[in-house]
Design an enzyme around this catalytic site. Sequence first.
Site, mmCIF file in Angstrom:
data_model
loop_
_atom_site.group_PDB
_atom_site.id
_atom_site.type_symbol
_atom_site.label_atom_id
_atom_site.label_comp_id
_atom_site.label_asym_id
_atom_site.label_seq_id
_atom_site.Cartn_x
_atom_site.Cartn_y
_atom_site.Cartn_z
ATOM 1 N N TYR A 52 -10.131 -10.451 11.224
ATOM 2 C CA TYR A 52 -10.486 -11.200 10.029
ATOM 3 C C TYR A 52 -10.778 -12.664 10.351
ATOM 4 O O TYR A 52 -11.485 -13.342 9.615
ATOM 5 C CB TYR A 52 -9.370 -11.079 8.991
ATOM 6 C CG TYR A 52 -9.210 -9.661 8.482
ATOM 7 C CD1 TYR A 52 -10.218 -9.063 7.733
ATOM 8 C CD2 TYR A 52 -8.078 -8.915 8.777
ATOM 9 C CE1 TYR A 52 -10.097 -7.761 7.274
ATOM 10 C CE2 TYR A 52 -7.947 -7.611 8.326
ATOM 11 C CZ TYR A 52 -8.956 -7.041 7.580
ATOM 12 O OH TYR A 52 -8.840 -5.746 7.141
ATOM 13 N N TYR A 93 -8.734 7.573 20.046
ATOM 14 C CA TYR A 93 -9.893 7.043 19.326
ATOM 15 C C TYR A 93 -9.976 5.516 19.338
ATOM 16 O O TYR A 93 -10.784 4.929 18.625
ATOM 17 C CB TYR A 93 -9.946 7.650 17.925
ATOM 18 C CG TYR A 93 -10.350 9.103 18.064
ATOM 19 C CD1 TYR A 93 -11.669 9.493 17.973
ATOM 20 C CD2 TYR A 93 -9.404 10.077 18.425
ATOM 21 C CE1 TYR A 93 -12.057 10.814 18.190
ATOM 22 C CE2 TYR A 93 -9.779 11.390 18.648
ATOM 23 C CZ TYR A 93 -11.107 11.754 18.537
ATOM 24 O OH TYR A 93 -11.494 13.055 18.779
ATOM 25 N N GLU A 115 -14.416 3.801 10.329
ATOM 26 C CA GLU A 115 -14.864 4.894 11.188
ATOM 27 C C GLU A 115 -14.682 6.260 10.551
ATOM 28 O O GLU A 115 -13.664 6.523 9.902
ATOM 29 C CB GLU A 115 -14.067 4.912 12.497
ATOM 30 C CG GLU A 115 -14.328 3.750 13.417
ATOM 31 C CD GLU A 115 -13.583 3.900 14.734
ATOM 32 O OE1 GLU A 115 -13.693 2.970 15.562
ATOM 33 O OE2 GLU A 115 -12.901 4.931 14.953
ATOM 34 N N HIS A 133 -0.859 -0.116 5.641
ATOM 35 C CA HIS A 133 -1.339 0.909 6.568
ATOM 36 C C HIS A 133 -0.377 2.087 6.742
ATOM 37 O O HIS A 133 0.087 2.392 7.830
ATOM 38 C CB HIS A 133 -1.631 0.276 7.933
ATOM 39 C CG HIS A 133 -2.687 -0.783 7.891
ATOM 40 N ND1 HIS A 133 -3.166 -1.388 9.036
ATOM 41 C CD2 HIS A 133 -3.360 -1.349 6.846
ATOM 42 C CE1 HIS A 133 -4.090 -2.296 8.705
ATOM 43 N NE2 HIS A 133 -4.212 -2.274 7.367
ATOM 44 N N GLN A 158 0.813 -1.214 0.000
ATOM 45 C CA GLN A 158 0.000 0.000 0.000
ATOM 46 C C GLN A 158 0.850 1.269 0.000
ATOM 47 O O GLN A 158 0.308 2.372 0.023
ATOM 48 C CB GLN A 158 -0.923 -0.012 1.221
ATOM 49 C CG GLN A 158 -1.926 -1.147 1.202
ATOM 50 C CD GLN A 158 -2.673 -1.298 2.514
ATOM 51 O OE1 GLN A 158 -2.486 -0.519 3.451
ATOM 52 N NE2 GLN A 158 -3.517 -2.315 2.609
#
Length: 379
Positions: free
Chosen positions: A271, A260, A250, A157, A91
């Site tokens: 998963y 958070y 979210e 990520h 990513q």
Amino acid sequence: MRFPFKGLGLAAVIGLASLPQALAQQVHEAASARFTVTKMVDGLDYPWGFDFLPDGSLLVNEVDGRMLWVSADLGQRVEVAGVPEVRASGQGGLLDVVVAPDFTQTGDVFLTYSEPGPGGAGTTAARARLLREDGTVRLADVKVIARMDKKTRGGRHFGSRVIPAPDGTVYVTTGDRGEAERAQDPFDHAGSVLRVARDGGIPADNPFANGEKALPEMWSTGHRNIQGAAVEPGTGRLWTVEHGARGGDEINVPRAGLNYGWPVISYGRHYSGGRIGVGTTAKGYEQPVHYWDPSIAPSGMAFYSGDAIPAWTDDLFVGALKDQLISRLEVENGAVTNEERLVVGDYGRIRTLRNGPGGTLWFSTDEADGALYRISAAP
């Protein structure tokens, strides 16, 4: 600096984009509005961030490390020189790009990317001047303004968005790099929103500016993978959207110094199906403004600031990768009051959303043959 861009030499032109009249159009009927989607720029290789310059031309980032300048008439594409080295893996790669609000005076742009270094790669944000000289377009005076200090070898990520705020500061979002516990470490940049000055300094009103309880650039913590962020018109508040695991995507309005919850609380599950942390609530952790279960895999986010489609003005739009849709969210007093799903499955994985010229809304698709599309009012 010389603006606007004119007279680019033929040697710098690496491709020709078809004019918009020649590209495919489709009219959509939704409950809220009738609108047209037009493919504007095609043949892109996994485009990530893009943004508009004041003259209507575009900057587009491709994940493998190439930034393109596209002329306002879409007839020229020029590869931008001077882009920092990136580690394009998984990513990671060349990610967001945002034109500074005062670009006409400064020529500044902001970008994020996965920066290689000892131990692997990490999310980095930089500021640079965009220059056109002798038929070329290049970045000059590239300065890192925020950097994930702990680099790791995973390809997951990274985040990552960069958002110039109305007060002159800059927000940078990161992901947990696939190592969830890092999002709860106040001395680790992973899984957080960072807030820095334009030159990379620490704003005096940051919640941890003295660095005693957390890194001084930390604004909020406990995030999984923030791939969308936008400033709300009128209020100046930052909104973010992050990937959950299996469910639990979210939307948050991150406030100074708050946590958070990831991975202590979540509305998703692992998963494997197992519960994440202690459940959905716990003392000391903030609740999301909105969440999706099952996951839609959200990415780009934008408040529609135009008035060409009046029913949408000031609504929040979120693109989805897995579910290949755009979610239109009605917002009132900091709460999401209604959701409408648009273009479901029609254009592929939707990565970034931006307001465009003339009250239009644009989006990019996360594909090997990716494209930029324009949403406009239907005739």
